[in-house]
Write an enzyme that holds these catalytic residues in place. Sequence first.
Site, PDB file in Angstrom:
ATOM      1  N   GLU A 180       2.218  18.673 -10.608  1.00 14.44           N
ATOM      2  CA  GLU A 180       2.170  19.752 -10.073  1.00 14.44           C
ATOM      3  C   GLU A 180       1.871  20.569 -12.026  1.00 14.44           C
ATOM      4  O   GLU A 180       0.506  20.682 -12.330  1.00 14.44           O
ATOM      5  CB  GLU A 180       2.723  20.957  -9.860  1.00 14.44           C
ATOM      6  CG  GLU A 180       2.742  20.249  -8.034  1.00 14.44           C
ATOM      7  CD  GLU A 180       4.109  19.204  -8.303  1.00 14.44           C
ATOM      8  OE1 GLU A 180       5.158  19.956  -7.128  1.00 14.44           O
ATOM      9  OE2 GLU A 180       4.389  18.683  -8.558  1.00 14.44           O
ATOM     10  N   ARG A 202       5.411  -6.165  -3.673  1.00 12.09           N
ATOM     11  CA  ARG A 202       6.772  -6.347  -4.586  1.00 12.09           C
ATOM     12  C   ARG A 202       6.848  -5.197  -5.795  1.00 12.09           C
ATOM     13  O   ARG A 202       7.579  -4.801  -6.215  1.00 12.09           O
ATOM     14  CB  ARG A 202       6.671  -7.295  -4.811  1.00 12.09           C
ATOM     15  CG  ARG A 202       7.657  -8.979  -4.879  1.00 12.09           C
ATOM     16  CD  ARG A 202       6.834 -10.458  -5.256  1.00 12.09           C
ATOM     17  NE  ARG A 202       7.485 -11.249  -4.640  1.00 12.09           N
ATOM     18  CZ  ARG A 202       7.735 -12.297  -5.147  1.00 12.09           C
ATOM     19  NH1 ARG A 202       6.954 -12.873  -6.298  1.00 12.09           N
ATOM     20  NH2 ARG A 202       8.346 -13.853  -4.374  1.00 12.09           N
TER      21      ARG A 202
END
Length: 385
Positions: free
Chosen positions: A63, A195
Amino acid sequence: MDSKIEPRVGNAFDREMMQRCLTLARRALGRTAPNPLVGAVVVQDGEIVGEGFHPGAGQPHAEVFALKAAGDRALGSTVYVSLEPCNHYGRTPPCTEALIAAGVAKVVVGMVDPNPLVAGGGVARLRSAGIEVVVGVEEADCRQLNEGFIHRMVYQRPFGILKYAMTLDGKIATTSGHSAWITNPAAREEVQQLRIACDAIIVGGNTVRVDNPRLTIRQTNAPNPLRVVMSRTLDLPTTAHLWQTDAVPTLVMTQVGANPEMQKLLSDRGVEILELDPLTPTAAMTHLYQRGCLSVLWECGGTLAAEAIAQGAVQKIFAFIAPKIIGGSTAPTPVGDLGFTQMTQAITLERVQWRTVGSDCLIEGYLPESREAAGGEASSPTLAA
């Protein structure tokens, strides 16, 4: 109409903006632990005027980046964020206060934060300041993106994923142990992406001896997860690729007092040694939780995989199935003995999905959540050396 089907929250534009938040959040895959993946978008008059994502622990939240990019245009705007804004002081100030100070009119939240320090407090703070808040837009996708973070918060341990590749007749290698390659290049690239999204990869001693894996990410500038080897005896080759630690760290977990000479050799090469009593998947996951891991990938053989499942260290399965047959009554299989003698004891996966990857089939599914409370139900086999 099926009464179980819940109406979707928000309109088409809301959902489009939330999907943009998720796309932004994914830019930090593998880099945020122990924090979640979060993206944010600031919209003014139907136009995106600012966006951002959380790049890693200790850095500003999504934000804050989005509001900074929007500048003065944040006043009276609608902010979309994939996870509830925080309302507490941690390494960074509360995002709720930044949103209030910017004068935003509305905040659209993908999901409530499972962190007990937030858990609805951020939404309540925004509403108390007169900001309209909508919760639950694209919630299922938001939850899936952060399933590791959610699991860590709810159960105080990392989210375990068991990945394996097998032939159509259920073998992970030939009778000689040879396994390169069962799957096609497209499937192996899929594993690379998996991964990247995990914070640690665990293998057993036999995998090191037979396969000599690197367990690294080939993609440039992608994060490499911590490489973990579990071995009771440390009867391991001295020249394994995993002992090359200049670029990627390796942690070896072993029993207390095991093979002092090998421990010294590995330590001298920069390998971290951790003695555990007992050496079990449960103990391993407890340690990785303490290190801040969100998701842990088990890329081990059948014996260790069975113990991880039995002890509740696996929550999700990624099974690649190749259209190949190699036979062999003694050829290894993906999961060893779980102690089951009746088909009624079989673990049935939930929320199963499948798709083709090149010529192979990928099946994804979750172990029943009922196993979480019990910490696994099967008897524990013996960990391989």
